[in-house]
Scaffold this active site. Sequence first.
Site, PDB file in Angstrom:
ATOM      1  N   CYS A   1      25.358 -40.755  -4.167  1.00 15.42           N
ATOM      2  CA  CYS A   1      26.151 -41.779  -3.476  1.00 15.42           C
ATOM      3  C   CYS A   1      26.475 -42.960  -4.383  1.00 15.42           C
ATOM      4  CB  CYS A   1      25.442 -42.239  -2.217  1.00 15.42           C
ATOM      5  SG  CYS A   1      25.166 -40.885  -1.072  1.00 15.42           S
TER       6      CYS A   1
ATOM      7  N   CYS B   1      24.204 -43.794  11.957  1.00 14.88           N
ATOM      8  CA  CYS B   1      24.486 -42.989  10.764  1.00 14.88           C
ATOM      9  C   CYS B   1      25.913 -43.230  10.294  1.00 14.88           C
ATOM     10  CB  CYS B   1      24.343 -41.499  11.072  1.00 14.88           C
ATOM     11  SG  CYS B   1      22.742 -41.040  11.738  1.00 14.88           S
TER      12      CYS B   1
ATOM     13  N   HIS C   1      32.046 -43.537   4.692  1.00 15.47           N
ATOM     14  CA  HIS C   1      31.260 -43.241   3.489  1.00 15.47           C
ATOM     15  C   HIS C   1      31.759 -41.974   2.801  1.00 15.47           C
ATOM     16  CE1 HIS C   1      28.096 -42.966   0.670  1.00 15.47           C
ATOM     17  NE2 HIS C   1      27.161 -42.423   1.426  1.00 15.47           N
TER      18      HIS C   1
END
Lengths: 380, 147
Positions: free
Chosen positions: A80, A198, A324
């Site tokens: 990430c 999340c 994301h």
Amino acid sequence: MSDVYVIGVGMTPFGKHPERNATDLGADAALAAIHDAGIEPRQIEAAYCGHVFQGMAMGQRVLAHIGLAGIPLTNVENVCSSGAVAIREASLAIRAGEHGVVLAFGTEHLTSRFRGALTPDTDDIEAAVGLTMPGIYALRARRYFEDYGVSREQLALVPVKNKRNAALNPFAQFQEPVTVEQVLESRPIAEPLNLLDCSPVTDGAAAAILAGAAAARRLGKHGAIRLAASTLRTGTVDPEPTPMTFEPLTEATAQDAYERAGIAPGDVSLAEVHDCFSIAEALRVEGLGLFPVGEYLTAVERGEASIGGRLPVNPSGGLLGKGHPLGATGVAQVVELVRQLRGEAGERQVEGAKVGLAHCRGGKAAGVEGAACTVQVLVR
Amino acid sequence: MTSARQTLASPSGAVPLRPGLLEVEPDGTGHLLGSRCPSCGACFFPQRHVCSRCLTEELETAPLSQRGTVYTCTVIHQAAPGFEVPYALGYVDLPEGVRVLGQIVGVEPEAVRIGMEVELSLEPFGEDDQGRELIGYRFHPAPEGQP
């Protein structure tokens, strides 16, 4: 060594883009950054591309679309933190004197590559016995509750804050605020974390043009935002178990960055941190030294981390609100900080922002605290 | 939820879930394997090539204790393909100074608590792509009064 400036930024809207792919998202973001910088594509001397799941020659595919094929390009996979590492590598090439103007971008079309919960690599024993990425943070959240006596309701204030910020960001995946009740009633993923704790599955790309001091002057970019530090560390293997409610990896990476930038945590005006899960935001800002250990959720409750608060955290909406797309995330944080520091963030503008901090942290391997952690400091 | 431990069908033909993970006795019992540093005494799981504290390369293979304490736990509701949900997962601290992640079974997933004493057993964990039985491990609530 040359100072490094961010002279142009751009990104695609984050969200689910079934009709697009990582190549044309990446091309859109790169062109947006080139236009924002007001330069010709041929003035770019090298490029770095961050991605995680997009296969071979990801960056080259983008360059071929934007008239830049032929220049040196390096693809970066660092979980990430991939996009943040692309920016770091670009800045190192400039500091080393090898290049004057460098493109760093990240792109990810996650909806076509992944469904459901991400897991560590299947070679890893923890993935083999059933660990998922939400599971890691659920395990940490449960212990954080136990150690610091905070409640599930307080944790829900993080996604509420970030999705409220996202609703002010036209590039964010989520455009509607949510309530604490909606977070608590969303379906369980890994207890105590629910769906709204999340970060979502996201497609998107982001890009930044970096320039050395001489190149920035030559291009007339006086007053550009300076990248004062871009640091990277990997997680350590500890000879005995350590508390999972604190992040020595984040702390060490931040210390490197504060030292390099010549600042203290108290100088930071706003922070974009890696809130892949609600509890992660607390672990990050406490590891960064921006809030006292164990007290972040209380600070959120008091509005300290909101836009207009003492230290706004994730004014862009963060990963929870903006989305994301793994490889693009670290670059998108820098896009947000540059817009904030220029005073171009519209309704979510942090007034008087002078120093912005971006933090990414990704990946997991058995017995290692975390895989890759980056901290970037941008100064107006 | 069954409380009975699963037993290995054919321990002789079975292979560990991951290389170097464990050793299994002919009767199907066995241990997880860690690495112990002969210089500083640090213990690691999974096994390592080099001690992270003193950089010794001659690490010894160390069978790990079976009984430990739950450091933290969760119930997984969304898993990778091949896992039936929900299941409890916990980090378990073993006396050697290692923290091992594993499923906790033999108890309702929601009933697993921080501080709970658990005991490891080697159990079948599906098959590999050549059809060989895989040996993994799970934790069960430890019998009381037998530290």
